[in-house]
Enzyme design. Structure first.
Site, PDB file in Angstrom:
ATOM      1  N   GLU A   1      -4.686   2.211  -0.477  1.00 58.93           N
ATOM      2  CA  GLU A   1      -5.357   1.239  -0.353  1.00 58.93           C
ATOM      3  C   GLU A   1      -5.872   0.421  -1.607  1.00 58.93           C
ATOM      4  O   GLU A   1      -5.975   1.555  -2.172  1.00 58.93           O
ATOM      5  CB  GLU A   1      -6.656   1.457   0.991  1.00 58.93           C
ATOM      6  CG  GLU A   1      -5.864   1.749   1.883  1.00 58.93           C
ATOM      7  CD  GLU A   1      -4.326   1.077   1.865  1.00 58.93           C
ATOM      8  OE1 GLU A   1      -4.193  -0.451   2.442  1.00 58.93           O
ATOM      9  OE2 GLU A   1      -3.341   1.279   3.318  1.00 58.93           O
TER      10      GLU A   1
ATOM     11  N   HIS B   1       0.691  -1.098   0.126  1.00 60.90           N
ATOM     12  CA  HIS B   1      -0.587  -0.042   0.206  1.00 60.90           C
ATOM     13  C   HIS B   1       1.389   0.893  -0.014  1.00 60.90           C
ATOM     14  O   HIS B   1       0.257   2.516  -0.288  1.00 60.90           O
ATOM     15  CB  HIS B   1      -1.156   0.054   1.154  1.00 60.90           C
ATOM     16  CG  HIS B   1      -0.010   0.432   2.647  1.00 60.90           C
ATOM     17  ND1 HIS B   1      -1.532   0.512   3.521  1.00 60.90           N
ATOM     18  CD2 HIS B   1       0.574   0.579   3.163  1.00 60.90           C
ATOM     19  CE1 HIS B   1      -0.842   0.339   4.306  1.00 60.90           C
ATOM     20  NE2 HIS B   1       0.746   0.776   4.340  1.00 60.90           N
ATOM     21  N   ASP B   2       2.538   1.026   0.225  1.00 60.41           N
ATOM     22  CA  ASP B   2       3.210   2.642   0.162  1.00 60.41           C
ATOM     23  C   ASP B   2       3.885   2.631  -1.054  1.00 60.41           C
ATOM     24  O   ASP B   2       4.003   3.440  -1.490  1.00 60.41           O
ATOM     25  CB  ASP B   2       4.453   2.448   0.685  1.00 60.41           C
ATOM     26  CG  ASP B   2       4.372   2.242   2.302  1.00 60.41           C
ATOM     27  OD1 ASP B   2       3.134   2.495   3.267  1.00 60.41           O
ATOM     28  OD2 ASP B   2       5.048   1.326   2.994  1.00 60.41           O
TER      29      ASP B   2
ATOM     30  N   GLU C   1      -3.092  -6.628   4.593  1.00 62.01           N
ATOM     31  CA  GLU C   1      -3.414  -5.293   3.541  1.00 62.01           C
ATOM     32  C   GLU C   1      -4.500  -5.329   4.076  1.00 62.01           C
ATOM     33  O   GLU C   1      -5.714  -5.783   4.089  1.00 62.01           O
ATOM     34  CB  GLU C   1      -3.099  -4.785   2.156  1.00 62.01           C
ATOM     35  CG  GLU C   1      -1.538  -4.825   2.071  1.00 62.01           C
ATOM     36  CD  GLU C   1      -0.664  -3.947   2.294  1.00 62.01           C
ATOM     37  OE1 GLU C   1      -1.663  -2.650   2.181  1.00 62.01           O
ATOM     38  OE2 GLU C   1       0.509  -3.533   1.490  1.00 62.01           O
TER      39      GLU C   1
END
Ligand SMILES: C[S@@+](CC[C@H](N)C(=O)[O-])C[C@H]1O[C@@H](n2cnc3c(N)ncnc32)[C@H](O)[C@@H]1O
Length: 345
Positions: A311, A250-251, A279
């Site tokens: 996300e 998600h980064d 996640e």
């Protein structure tokens, strides 16, 4: 005034003064209010609480009145004539060394370094360039900033470790079978090794490798049975039966995720290897799950603090996994707002 109008009247002021809630909770953490009440062992009168904290009673009373209103603490009778403060499920999470503490995460998110970028969120939406609000506020992207500032790096790794304790416990309870047959496991982007230490403790047959950027592993504590390896997951990931990726993808944007996932694929055996992703999975349509609010807040955090992170919904996960050459995956729910995605070559 109709019901919706009346609700809007309260809600709009909670946007105006919304930060007071976080600030009051942070103040309670810094003072150690929950710890002192916990040690006291029974409802604690204001005078005793103020004496223990060496805090001005009249000001403490105002903070406590506010936090009791939000049910962070509660007030209970002591005998017939006085009242004392006690803990609620919420304030139990504010005990510094409590089993389910969230203190390091609140201290990270309420630090000036993490708050500054929120002022540039609208600029982020308007601009086409890649400068994140974090970079606009702090002059460097998030990962360069943590590398250059050991104090911030520690704050961040401690926050991740406290969240990792909660998630790993939920995974061990909810779907321990994802580790069946796994003899060696690499936690890519494993931070200070907390997640791996808990997994190896639960599954002692696993040989664990905690893999992260060199400046992170060099200060990581030494946990027995775990090897700390420094490197860059975009270049290569140490070989193991399975790669564990918690709060990593998600980064990054899709292209970057595909690069990382291809490196994961190279690290695991074709026949029995797997990637275990932890996640959030966003709902494609609103199903009324209360935790969706947390997932959407996290998406705002990714937009603000990372360059291109986000996300993803199931459809979006499916896209990056297929593009990385994986053939199948399944999603398991655990307690909390995250899911476990098992991915196979
Ligand atoms: C959001 S944190 C998650 C930490 C941990 N997995 C957890 O859930 O507690 C992301 C981690 O990725 C690491 N990281 C960032 N870029 C990396 C890279 N190029 N190679 C290896 N690790 C990296 C960071 O240092 C950080 O520890």
């Amino acid at each position: 005034m109709g019901d919706m109008e009346a609700r809007a009247e309260v809600d709009i002021w909670s946007y105006v003064f919304g930060y007071t809630k976080t600030a009051a909770v942070k103040c309670a953490i810094e003072l150690g209010v929950a710890d002192v009440i916990e040690n006291h062992g029974s409802p604690m009168p204001l005078s005793q609480l103020a004496a223990a904290l060496r805090y001005v009673p009249s000001r403490l009373q105002r903070i406590m009145r506010f936090l009791v209103h939000y049910q962070v603490f509660k007030e209970e009778p002591i005998g017939q004539h006085s009242m004392g403060f006690s803990l609620t499920p919420l304030s139990r999470r504010l005990i510094k060394h409590g089993e389910k503490t969230i203190v390091p995460f609140i201290l990270l998110m309420s630090s000036p370094i993490m708050l500054g970028p929120w002022h540039s969120l609208s600029a982020r939406v308007l601009q086409r360039g890649n400068i994140s609000p974090f970079e606009a506020a702090n002059g460097m992207d998030f990962w360069s900033y943590t590398e250059a500032n050991p104090g911030h790096s520690k704050l961040f790794n401690d926050a991740m470790a406290c969240k990792a304790r909660l998630t790993i416990s939920a995974i061990i309870k909810g779907c321990p079978e994802v580790f069946d047959g796994v003899q060696s496991l690499v936690d890519a982007g494993g931070g200070n090794g907390t997640a791996m230490s808990l997994l190896v403790k639960q599954f002692p047959r696993i040989r664990g490798i905690n893999f992260d950027l060199p400046h992170v592993v060099v200060v990581a504590p030494k946990f027995g049975g775990i090897e700390n390896v420094g490197g860059d997951m975009f270049m290569s990931i140490p070989n193991a039966d399975a790669v564990f990726l918690m709060w990593i993808l998600h980064d990054w944007d899709d292209e970057e995720c595909i690069k990382i996932l291809k490196k994961c694929r190279e690290a695991i055996p074709e026949d029995k290897g797997k990637v275990i992703i932890v996640e959030a999975v966003l709902e494609e349509e609103n199903k009324g799950d209360e935790l969706e609010y947390v997932r959407l807040m996290l998406d705002m955090v990714m937009m603000t603090h990372t360059n291109k992170g986000k996300e993803r919904s199931l459809k979006e996960w499916s896209y990056v996994l297929q593009e990385s050459g994986f053939t199948r995956f399944n999603v398991k729910s655990i307690q909390g707002f995250e899911s476990v995605i098992e991915v196979y070559p």
